[in-house]
Design an enzyme around this catalytic site. Sequence first.
Site, short mmCIF file in Angstrom:
data_model
loop_
_atom_site.label_atom_id
_atom_site.label_comp_id
_atom_site.label_asym_id
_atom_site.label_seq_id
_atom_site.Cartn_x
_atom_site.Cartn_y
_atom_site.Cartn_z
N HIS A 23 15.73 -31.35 -8.28
CA HIS A 23 14.49 -32.09 -8.46
C HIS A 23 13.53 -31.76 -7.32
O HIS A 23 13.93 -31.23 -6.29
CB HIS A 23 14.75 -33.60 -8.48
N LYS A 57 15.81 -44.27 2.36
CA LYS A 57 16.94 -44.28 1.43
C LYS A 57 18.16 -43.78 2.18
O LYS A 57 18.08 -42.81 2.94
CB LYS A 57 16.66 -43.38 0.23
N HIS A 78 15.24 -28.92 -4.96
CA HIS A 78 16.48 -29.05 -4.20
C HIS A 78 17.50 -29.91 -4.95
O HIS A 78 17.15 -30.61 -5.91
CB HIS A 78 16.22 -29.62 -2.81
N ASP A 93 10.57 -33.88 -4.91
CA ASP A 93 10.33 -35.27 -4.54
C ASP A 93 8.94 -35.72 -4.97
O ASP A 93 7.97 -34.98 -4.86
CB ASP A 93 10.47 -35.44 -3.03
#
Length: 336
Positions: A222, A203, A278, A224
Amino acid sequence: MELKRVQALAFSCLPTETIPEEFIWPETEQPAITTYKGPVVPKIPTIDMSEPNREKLVQAISEASQDWGIFQVVKHGIPGDLISRLQRAGREFFELPQEEKEAYAKIPGSRSIEGYGSMLQKDFNGKKGWVDHLFHKIWPPSSINHQFWPKNPPSYREVNEEYAGYMREVVDKLFGALSLGLGLEEHVLKEAVGGEELQYNLKINYYPPCPRPDLALGVVAHTDLSALTVLVPNEVPGLQVLKDGHWIDAEYIPNALIIHIGDQIEILSNGRYRSVLHRTTVDRNRERMSWPVFLEPPMDFVVGPLGQLVDEQNPPKFKSKKFRDYMFCKLNKLPQ
């Protein structure tokens, strides 16, 4: 409001002191208020991957994964020139006219995450992140769809293929050390997330200058979905991690890789390694970019706490389930 109008409004670089209401986060999440400013700011661990003492290297990676859920690695084997070329190719793509970028847009109605787009979907609290992105797979070859690989700049495909080759070597070393740190054989963790079918999802995050970086976030807090995330940042700071209740800035180290422990490793380790919470902030005058590679199991691969790590004293803390089902529950904020 159509996508182009929203993007033009959201990502305008005009000298203004206001941003649309949907980009202003509550005070409890605004960076200016919540970033830690104590006299001594903790630093994310930095680990030298060329450490000749294997036991010492394993211990450093294991401790960082338990205490922080994140660490930076240097002397990892990926040439600095290749990282620079990867960054240049990504930057040149985002400098293209909007119409050209949208030629790679995510297919409407598709369940795939691949393609160019903007994080303009609303969170459940009605707020948005200040970010654009491009998403596509770089490994294994059977998973790659070059429809989403930009043809401009011309170097894009070559540099990403070269990067994927080096990335695989780094990833194998990381999984090996993480396995040994749990007292397991070196191959166990990688095999437990798909082995050679492990998906490498690249990404590129593009965070334009923001007139009110004190009020906005690039991406909200959030963890991962991945097993691991291996990230290359540019020189503009912005990654923050939650440590002991404080939001801590990640130090920029040229050519370092930032390694996030993701949800699947936390599950496999039955909580011994922790998935790091993070978020990302934005800058008033500079464009911030990052290149994370999310290492994820195949969709129908079942992940659960490893049998070697559970017993009567340490019962399973997580359910075993297909990665597809885990992803659906997390993205839709449903109980796991």
